[in-house]
Design a protein around this motif. Structure first.
Motif, short mmCIF file in Angstrom:
data_model
loop_
_atom_site.label_atom_id
_atom_site.label_comp_id
_atom_site.label_asym_id
_atom_site.label_seq_id
_atom_site.Cartn_x
_atom_site.Cartn_y
_atom_site.Cartn_z
N LEU A 2 58.77 41.07 25.62
CA LEU A 2 57.54 40.06 25.46
C LEU A 2 57.04 39.54 26.96
N ARG A 3 57.79 39.14 27.56
CA ARG A 3 57.35 38.74 29.03
C ARG A 3 56.30 39.53 29.53
N HIS A 4 56.55 40.82 29.75
CA HIS A 4 55.82 41.92 30.33
C HIS A 4 54.33 41.98 29.51
N ARG A 5 54.46 41.88 28.25
CA ARG A 5 53.25 41.78 27.51
C ARG A 5 52.55 40.64 27.85
N ASN A 6 52.96 39.43 27.81
CA ASN A 6 52.40 38.23 28.17
C ASN A 6 51.73 38.21 29.46
N GLN A 7 52.42 38.72 30.51
CA GLN A 7 51.86 39.16 31.72
C GLN A 7 50.73 40.13 31.62
N THR A 8 50.75 41.13 30.95
CA THR A 8 49.75 42.01 30.84
C THR A 8 48.39 41.43 30.30
N ILE A 9 48.64 40.52 29.03
CA ILE A 9 47.48 39.65 28.50
C ILE A 9 46.80 38.89 29.65
N PHE A 10 47.72 38.47 30.69
CA PHE A 10 47.10 37.23 31.41
C PHE A 10 46.40 38.07 32.54
N ILE A 11 46.81 39.31 32.71
CA ILE A 11 46.22 40.20 33.70
C ILE A 11 44.77 40.58 33.05
N ILE A 12 44.70 40.94 32.10
CA ILE A 12 43.62 41.16 31.43
C ILE A 12 42.45 40.08 31.33
N SER A 14 42.52 37.48 33.29
CA SER A 14 42.12 37.34 34.71
C SER A 14 40.80 38.36 35.19
N VAL A 15 41.10 39.57 35.04
CA VAL A 15 40.00 40.48 35.15
C VAL A 15 38.95 40.13 34.20
N ALA A 42 31.96 38.61 47.53
CA ALA A 42 33.14 39.40 48.17
C ALA A 42 34.57 38.83 47.79
N VAL A 43 34.52 37.41 47.73
CA VAL A 43 35.85 36.88 47.26
C VAL A 43 36.41 37.22 45.98
N PHE A 44 35.38 37.29 45.16
CA PHE A 44 35.77 38.01 43.71
C PHE A 44 36.28 39.35 43.65
N TYR A 45 35.61 40.14 44.74
CA TYR A 45 35.99 41.48 44.84
C TYR A 45 37.25 41.70 45.20
N GLU A 46 37.75 40.98 46.16
CA GLU A 46 39.10 41.05 46.79
C GLU A 46 40.19 40.40 45.62
N ILE A 47 39.98 39.55 44.97
CA ILE A 47 40.61 39.13 43.65
C ILE A 47 40.85 40.13 42.64
N PHE A 48 39.74 40.79 42.35
CA PHE A 48 39.69 41.81 41.48
C PHE A 48 40.66 42.93 41.83
N TRP A 49 40.58 43.33 43.12
CA TRP A 49 41.33 44.48 43.58
C TRP A 49 42.62 44.20 43.44
N GLY A 120 43.66 35.65 45.92
CA GLY A 120 44.38 36.82 45.24
C GLY A 120 45.75 36.49 45.07
N TRP A 121 46.36 36.37 46.07
CA TRP A 121 47.73 36.23 46.42
C TRP A 121 48.19 34.91 45.50
N LEU A 122 47.78 33.83 45.76
CA LEU A 122 47.82 32.57 44.52
C LEU A 122 47.96 33.10 43.14
N TRP A 123 46.84 33.89 43.03
CA TRP A 123 46.75 34.11 41.53
C TRP A 123 47.87 35.07 41.07
N LEU A 124 48.20 35.80 41.76
CA LEU A 124 49.34 36.98 41.51
C LEU A 124 50.44 36.16 41.39
N ARG A 125 50.83 35.17 42.28
CA ARG A 125 52.16 34.40 42.32
C ARG A 125 52.15 33.74 40.90
#
Length: 138
Positions: A2-12, A14-15, A42-49, A120-125
């Motif tokens: 469930l945690r993995h699924r929640n994380q996937t939802i938040f990644i989607i 975020s994108v 360019a800032v959003f480009y980096e975050i996207f990747w 992007g690093w802060l977002w991933l954290r």
């Protein structure tokens, strides 16, 4: 699981936030549009990747490594914009390639790449915390 699924939802999610914001800034036509079009996007480009790579690599180590690799690769792509062989120019002629590879080398892109990778690093954290958050008891 469930945690993995929640994380996937938040990644989607975020994108779904980052991509439209990047396009909004890339094609913004108001005051200071050159800065928004060239640098803020360019800032959003980096975050996207960073988010894209995190979809595949979600370890704690990846949270640190992904922004570093995104920065290195986008810097390489930026320097490649100084090179104009016919085949590469043909590839750059399409809209998608222009958006992904760029067309013009600009030194001012680098500080914005750094900013995007730090964000992007802060977002991933935060996404990493969602993936490893303990269930609350209740």
């Amino acid at each position: 699981m469930l945690r993995h699924r929640n994380q996937t939802i938040f990644i989607i999610l975020s994108v779904l936030i980052v991509v439209p914001m990047g396009f909004l800034f890339k094609y913004y036509n108001g005051p200071a549009h050159h800065w928004f079009n060239d640098y803020r996007a360019a800032v959003f480009y980096e975050i996207f990747w960073c988010l894209f790579a995190f979809w595949f690599f979600r370890s704690r180590a990846a949270v640190i490594q992904i922004p570093i690799w995104v920065f290195v690769i986008t810097c390489i792509l930026e320097f490649l914009q100084l090179w104009h062989p016919p085949l590469l120019e043909e590839i750059r002629a399409t809209l998608i390639s222009k958006l992904l590879l760029g067309t013009t080398f600009v030194w001012w892109d680098f500080p914005h790449y750094v900013l995007g990778c730090v964000l992007g690093w802060l977002w991933l954290r935060q996404l990493q915390k969602i993936g490893y958050a303990k269930k609350s008891k209740g």
